[in-house]
Scaffold this motif. Structure first.
Motif, PDB file in Angstrom:
ATOM      1  N   ASN A  61      -3.902   2.242   6.125  1.00  0.00           N
ATOM      2  CA  ASN A  61      -4.060   2.867   4.793  1.00  0.00           C
ATOM      3  C   ASN A  61      -5.295   3.199   4.534  1.00  0.00           C
ATOM      4  O   ASN A  61      -6.354   2.435   5.227  1.00  0.00           O
ATOM      5  CB  ASN A  61      -3.112   2.733   3.676  1.00  0.00           C
ATOM      6  CG  ASN A  61      -3.806   1.043   2.910  1.00  0.00           C
ATOM      7  OD1 ASN A  61      -3.756   0.089   3.664  1.00  0.00           O
ATOM      8  ND2 ASN A  61      -4.850   1.119   2.155  1.00  0.00           N
ATOM      9  N   VAL A  87       5.578   9.240   3.867  1.00  0.00           N
ATOM     10  CA  VAL A  87       5.679   8.454   4.519  1.00  0.00           C
ATOM     11  C   VAL A  87       7.400   8.078   4.169  1.00  0.00           C
ATOM     12  O   VAL A  87       7.819   7.852   5.122  1.00  0.00           O
ATOM     13  CB  VAL A  87       5.092   7.560   2.949  1.00  0.00           C
ATOM     14  CG1 VAL A  87       5.889   6.357   2.845  1.00  0.00           C
ATOM     15  CG2 VAL A  87       4.080   7.463   3.424  1.00  0.00           C
ATOM     16  N   THR A 135       0.801  -1.283   0.003  1.00  0.00           N
ATOM     17  CA  THR A 135       0.040   0.140  -0.203  1.00  0.00           C
ATOM     18  C   THR A 135       0.750   0.823  -0.421  1.00  0.00           C
ATOM     19  O   THR A 135       1.761   1.141   0.168  1.00  0.00           O
ATOM     20  CB  THR A 135      -0.965  -0.120   1.363  1.00  0.00           C
ATOM     21  OG1 THR A 135      -0.043   0.067   2.458  1.00  0.00           O
ATOM     22  CG2 THR A 135      -1.998  -0.983   1.166  1.00  0.00           C
ATOM     23  N   ALA A 136       0.076   2.034  -0.690  1.00  0.00           N
ATOM     24  CA  ALA A 136       0.745   3.321  -0.153  1.00  0.00           C
ATOM     25  C   ALA A 136       1.115   3.619   0.874  1.00  0.00           C
ATOM     26  O   ALA A 136       2.633   4.914   1.105  1.00  0.00           O
ATOM     27  CB  ALA A 136       0.116   4.346  -0.566  1.00  0.00           C
ATOM     28  N   THR A 137       1.001   3.452   2.196  1.00  0.00           N
ATOM     29  CA  THR A 137       1.610   3.680   3.552  1.00  0.00           C
ATOM     30  C   THR A 137       2.176   2.813   4.202  1.00  0.00           C
ATOM     31  O   THR A 137       2.139   2.736   5.500  1.00  0.00           O
ATOM     32  CB  THR A 137       0.587   4.153   3.965  1.00  0.00           C
ATOM     33  OG1 THR A 137      -0.741   3.265   4.950  1.00  0.00           O
ATOM     34  CG2 THR A 137      -0.699   5.398   3.867  1.00  0.00           C
ATOM     35  N   GLU A 138       2.480   1.636   3.284  1.00  0.00           N
ATOM     36  CA  GLU A 138       2.778   0.049   4.238  1.00  0.00           C
ATOM     37  C   GLU A 138       3.989   0.715   4.942  1.00  0.00           C
ATOM     38  O   GLU A 138       4.444   0.155   6.110  1.00  0.00           O
ATOM     39  CB  GLU A 138       3.973  -0.081   3.174  1.00  0.00           C
ATOM     40  CG  GLU A 138       4.501  -1.649   2.613  1.00  0.00           C
ATOM     41  CD  GLU A 138       4.832  -2.806   2.130  1.00  0.00           C
ATOM     42  OE1 GLU A 138       5.278  -3.838   1.885  1.00  0.00           O
ATOM     43  OE2 GLU A 138       4.796  -2.071   0.838  1.00  0.00           O
ATOM     44  N   ASN A 197      -6.133   4.478  -0.704  1.00  0.00           N
ATOM     45  CA  ASN A 197      -4.534   3.929  -0.490  1.00  0.00           C
ATOM     46  C   ASN A 197      -3.275   5.145  -0.973  1.00  0.00           C
ATOM     47  O   ASN A 197      -2.972   5.529  -2.289  1.00  0.00           O
ATOM     48  CB  ASN A 197      -4.575   2.675  -1.063  1.00  0.00           C
ATOM     49  CG  ASN A 197      -3.386   2.177  -1.664  1.00  0.00           C
ATOM     50  OD1 ASN A 197      -2.434   2.382  -0.398  1.00  0.00           O
ATOM     51  ND2 ASN A 197      -3.002   1.614  -2.207  1.00  0.00           N
ATOM     52  N   THR A 198      -3.898   6.729  -0.441  1.00  0.00           N
ATOM     53  CA  THR A 198      -2.788   7.734  -1.006  1.00  0.00           C
ATOM     54  C   THR A 198      -1.684   7.698   0.170  1.00  0.00           C
ATOM     55  O   THR A 198      -1.541   7.683   1.041  1.00  0.00           O
ATOM     56  CB  THR A 198      -3.257   9.010  -1.159  1.00  0.00           C
ATOM     57  OG1 THR A 198      -4.322   9.240   0.154  1.00  0.00           O
ATOM     58  CG2 THR A 198      -4.284   8.504  -1.704  1.00  0.00           C
ATOM     59  N   ALA A 199      -0.140   8.468   0.006  1.00  0.00           N
ATOM     60  CA  ALA A 199       0.862   8.237   0.887  1.00  0.00           C
ATOM     61  C   ALA A 199       0.342   9.209   1.725  1.00  0.00           C
ATOM     62  O   ALA A 199       1.030   9.554   2.925  1.00  0.00           O
ATOM     63  CB  ALA A 199       1.927   8.152   0.187  1.00  0.00           C
ATOM     64  N   ASP A 200       0.055  10.483   1.847  1.00  0.00           N
ATOM     65  CA  ASP A 200      -0.907  11.322   2.644  1.00  0.00           C
ATOM     66  C   ASP A 200      -1.412  11.565   3.529  1.00  0.00           C
ATOM     67  O   ASP A 200      -1.706  12.182   4.060  1.00  0.00           O
ATOM     68  CB  ASP A 200      -0.506  12.761   1.592  1.00  0.00           C
ATOM     69  CG  ASP A 200      -1.918  12.699   1.377  1.00  0.00           C
ATOM     70  OD1 ASP A 200      -3.120  11.669   0.679  1.00  0.00           O
ATOM     71  OD2 ASP A 200      -2.423  13.957   0.630  1.00  0.00           O
TER      72      ASP A 200
END
Length: 174
Positions: free
Chosen positions: A69, A97, A28-31, A73-76
């Motif tokens: 996440n 991240v 995921t983007a925040t893995e 599924n965004t990193a922010d």
């Protein structure tokens, strides 16, 4: 005829070999921020220092917290929840991240509980913690406060320090 059987066997073998290849599954983007955590909660002053005598003020011991996440599924953006084991919150935070940080101000605790939650100075620290068995583990720390909390004013602290280590899956670390 032998050539035809040979080519048919070769084609069949190649078909099976190709169909057995595994596809790579991405994270995921925040893995880097996501995980299950065992944490303790302590009363802290404005500077984030644990107030002497108010370590684990509610006698909860270690509790389970998760970071994960959002559906987008965004990193922010990142969710943080205590599964109802502490204050009953599940809030969406802002996240970075690359810096391994997260925070939010005035987020509503969850859909059924109208309380504003503030999370500050959230960090994931790779390999900075220790499991019960002595092995290195990722660590989490953040400060949280609730607008409906009467205890800080009554007992002389400002917020709660939440800190702990990533869940290892090993019974000896539970």
């Amino acid at each position: 005829m032998k050539k035809i059987l040979y080519f048919a066997a070769l084609l069949l073998t190649m078909t099976f070999a190709t169909s057995c290849e595994k596809e790579e599954i991405g994270g995921t983007a925040t893995e880097a921020l996501a995980g299950d955590w065992y944490v303790t909660i302590d009363a802290a002053d404005e500077n984030g220092n644990v107030v002497e005598g108010l370590e684990d003020p509610f006698g909860l011991g270690r509790i389970h917290v998760a970071t994960f996440n959002t559906a987008a599924n965004t990193a922010d953006k990142l969710y943080v929840t205590d599964f109802g084991d502490f204050w009953g919150f599940k809030v969406r935070t802002n996240s970075d991240v690359n810096a391994l940080t997260f925070s939010t101000a005035g987020a509503v605790a969850n859909e059924s509980y109208d309380c504003n939650v503030t999370i500050t100075d959230g960090k994931i620290l790779p390999k900075a913690g220790k499991q019960n068995n002595g092995s290195a583990a990722d660590s989490i720390v953040f400060y949280v406060s609730f607008d409906d909390d009467p205890y800080p004013a009554a007992y002389g602290y400002a917020k709660y320090k939440v800190s702990g280590v990533r869940y290892s899956g090993l019974e000896e670390n539970d």
